[in-house]
Design a protein around this motif. Structure first.
Motif, PDB file in Angstrom:
ATOM      1  N   ILE A 242       0.823  -1.208   0.000  1.00  0.00           N
ATOM      2  CA  ILE A 242       0.000   0.000   0.000  1.00  0.00           C
ATOM      3  C   ILE A 242       0.858   1.260   0.000  1.00  0.00           C
ATOM      4  O   ILE A 242       0.505   2.262  -0.634  1.00  0.00           O
ATOM      5  CB  ILE A 242      -0.975  -0.015   1.200  1.00  0.00           C
ATOM      6  N   ASP A 243       2.018   1.228   0.674  1.00  0.00           N
ATOM      7  CA  ASP A 243       2.908   2.389   0.672  1.00  0.00           C
ATOM      8  C   ASP A 243       3.396   2.698  -0.741  1.00  0.00           C
ATOM      9  O   ASP A 243       3.450   3.869  -1.159  1.00  0.00           O
ATOM     10  CB  ASP A 243       4.126   2.138   1.569  1.00  0.00           C
ATOM     11  N   ASP A 244       3.762   1.651  -1.482  1.00  0.00           N
ATOM     12  CA  ASP A 244       4.250   1.841  -2.846  1.00  0.00           C
ATOM     13  C   ASP A 244       3.130   2.307  -3.775  1.00  0.00           C
ATOM     14  O   ASP A 244       3.362   3.121  -4.675  1.00  0.00           O
ATOM     15  CB  ASP A 244       4.865   0.540  -3.372  1.00  0.00           C
TER      16      ASP A 244
ATOM     17  N   ASP B  69       9.362   7.202 -13.277  1.00  0.00           N
ATOM     18  CA  ASP B  69      10.563   6.891 -12.477  1.00  0.00           C
ATOM     19  C   ASP B  69      10.149   6.224 -11.166  1.00  0.00           C
ATOM     20  O   ASP B  69      10.564   6.631 -10.064  1.00  0.00           O
ATOM     21  CB  ASP B  69      11.367   8.166 -12.200  1.00  0.00           C
ATOM     22  N   PHE B  70       9.348   5.178 -11.294  1.00  0.00           N
ATOM     23  CA  PHE B  70       8.778   4.496 -10.136  1.00  0.00           C
ATOM     24  C   PHE B  70       9.500   3.186  -9.869  1.00  0.00           C
ATOM     25  O   PHE B  70       9.706   2.383 -10.786  1.00  0.00           O
ATOM     26  CB  PHE B  70       7.288   4.216 -10.369  1.00  0.00           C
ATOM     27  N   LYS B  71       9.856   2.980  -8.616  1.00  0.00           N
ATOM     28  CA  LYS B  71      10.437   1.717  -8.192  1.00  0.00           C
ATOM     29  C   LYS B  71       9.907   1.384  -6.804  1.00  0.00           C
ATOM     30  O   LYS B  71      10.091   2.149  -5.858  1.00  0.00           O
ATOM     31  CB  LYS B  71      11.966   1.797  -8.152  1.00  0.00           C
ATOM     32  N   PRO B  72       9.197   0.244  -6.662  1.00  0.00           N
ATOM     33  CA  PRO B  72       8.653  -0.109  -5.346  1.00  0.00           C
ATOM     34  C   PRO B  72       9.754  -0.220  -4.294  1.00  0.00           C
ATOM     35  O   PRO B  72      10.846  -0.716  -4.564  1.00  0.00           O
ATOM     36  CB  PRO B  72       7.985  -1.472  -5.591  1.00  0.00           C
ATOM     37  N   ARG B  73       9.443   0.245  -3.085  1.00  0.00           N
ATOM     38  CA  ARG B  73      10.411   0.207  -1.988  1.00  0.00           C
ATOM     39  C   ARG B  73      10.214  -1.006  -1.088  1.00  0.00           C
ATOM     40  O   ARG B  73      11.102  -1.377  -0.337  1.00  0.00           O
ATOM     41  CB  ARG B  73      10.283   1.478  -1.140  1.00  0.00           C
ATOM     42  N   ARG B  74       9.036  -1.629  -1.149  1.00  0.00           N
ATOM     43  CA  ARG B  74       8.698  -2.725  -0.246  1.00  0.00           C
ATOM     44  C   ARG B  74       8.759  -4.058  -1.001  1.00  0.00           C
ATOM     45  O   ARG B  74       7.887  -4.345  -1.821  1.00  0.00           O
ATOM     46  CB  ARG B  74       7.296  -2.546   0.323  1.00  0.00           C
ATOM     47  N   PRO B  75       9.759  -4.891  -0.755  1.00  0.00           N
ATOM     48  CA  PRO B  75       9.862  -6.172  -1.467  1.00  0.00           C
ATOM     49  C   PRO B  75       8.824  -7.174  -0.970  1.00  0.00           C
ATOM     50  O   PRO B  75       8.204  -6.993   0.090  1.00  0.00           O
ATOM     51  CB  PRO B  75      11.288  -6.640  -1.141  1.00  0.00           C
TER      52      PRO B  75
END
Length: 315
Positions: free
Chosen positions: A207-209, A294-300
């Motif tokens: 949800i954060d991403d 320029d999006f990259k998820p932070r939560r794996p």
């Protein structure tokens, strides 16, 4: 020196955890107004909040009063909520009213949240589905007709009124703290049903991403439709194992059997159309959104599954 005017943004779906995350990210730099079809929520003294049916005349009063610069439409009602007719009125007719008012009052930026479910789950889906793929869901399940029509409506306005700068986002499964959809409920449960013989690949976004993605999309007015998903995926049954769920195999035929067993597990809000998504993979290609914004998820995935493993709740 004059202070730059803060943008005035209408955020719908304010009762949901995702909308509240988006609001938290924007509240320091924007003047926000929150609305929800279902309930009024308190978001602080600085954010007016309303419980309003978009189809009522009073909804237009908000556009007159606040002179919005943009709209972030996160108020899509899920298939597990309300009756089919009320859901259609909210999702389709309500969205049409929202877009009509946005055009009438000169809104310059609109972000609409859709869902990857619009692609439909079928055996012959391509291995990686991009934004040009047909939306087959409406022909497969009546429960998804309003989701497809909502997006078709947004697409019509996207091309008819380019000044609205509409961006439509199709995310994969949104999960994490506060999320109350069916997938999150399953991952958080002690035991979860699986269709015997099936374990399709699935994608999950924290949800954060997803909140980050919506804010990025709003701030860069690029018109079009974008999948939002990480470039990794995992088999459903393996995801359940990593979340510490006991898997309950159920037969996929006859069709009535799964629904009977789901009722036995007290999962009364399990949308029937999801059966196909637990049988066939629907893996979407999120690279276009990642490049453009320029999006990259932070939560794996490991962090997502750790959260559910450590926060179990009985179904």
């Amino acid at each position: 020196m004059t202070t730059p005017k803060r943008p005035h943004i209408l955020v719908t779906g304010a009762a949901g955890a995702l909308a509240q995350q988006v609001i938290d990210q924007l509240r320091d730099t924007c003047d926000l107004v929150a609305v929800d079809f279902r309930e009024q929520v308190y978001l602080g003294d600085d954010i007016p909040s309303y419980c309003i049916d978009f189809n009522k005349r009073v909804f237009e009063d908000l556009f007159r009063r606040y002179q919005f610069d943009g709209v972030i439409h996160l108020g899509r009602i899920q298939s597990s909520q309300l009756t089919r007719m009320r859901r259609y009125n909210a999702n389709v007719l309500g969205t049409q009213k929202l877009l009509d008012l946005s055009h009438k009052y000169g809104i310059k930026r609109v972000v609409v949240l859709s869902t990857y479910h619009v692609y439909g789950a079928v055996a012959y889906n391509p291995a990686l589905i991009d934004e040009s793929a047909p939306l087959k869901a409406a022909g497969l399940s009546a429960d998804l007709v309003d989701s497809v029509e909502l997006e078709n409506l947004a697409n019509i306005y996207l091309w008819r009124y380019p000044d609205l700068n509409i961006t439509i986002l199709r995310p994969c499964n949104i999960v994490g703290p506060g999320v109350r959809n069916t997938m999150s409920t399953l991952l958080a449960s002690e035991r979860a049903p699986v269709l015997a013989g099936f374990s399709p690949m699935m994608q999950f976004i924290h949800i954060d991403d997803m909140a980050d993605a919506i804010v990025l999309a709003y701030k860069k007015p690029v018109r079009g439709v974008f999948n939002v998903a990480p470039q990794d995926w995992v088999a459903y049954q393996h995801a359940l194992r990593l979340c510490g769920c006991k898997r309950i195999p159920i037969p996929s035929i006859p069709p009535v059997v799964p629904s009977l067993i789901l009722r036995t597990l007290n999962m009364r809000r399990f949308p029937s159309y999801l059966m196909a998504f637990f049988k066939y993979p629907v893996v979407i290609d999120g690279r276009a959104f990642a490049r453009e914004f320029d999006f990259k998820p932070r939560r794996p995935l490991q962090e997502i599954f750790r959260f559910y493993r450590n926060n179990k709740s009985p179904v």
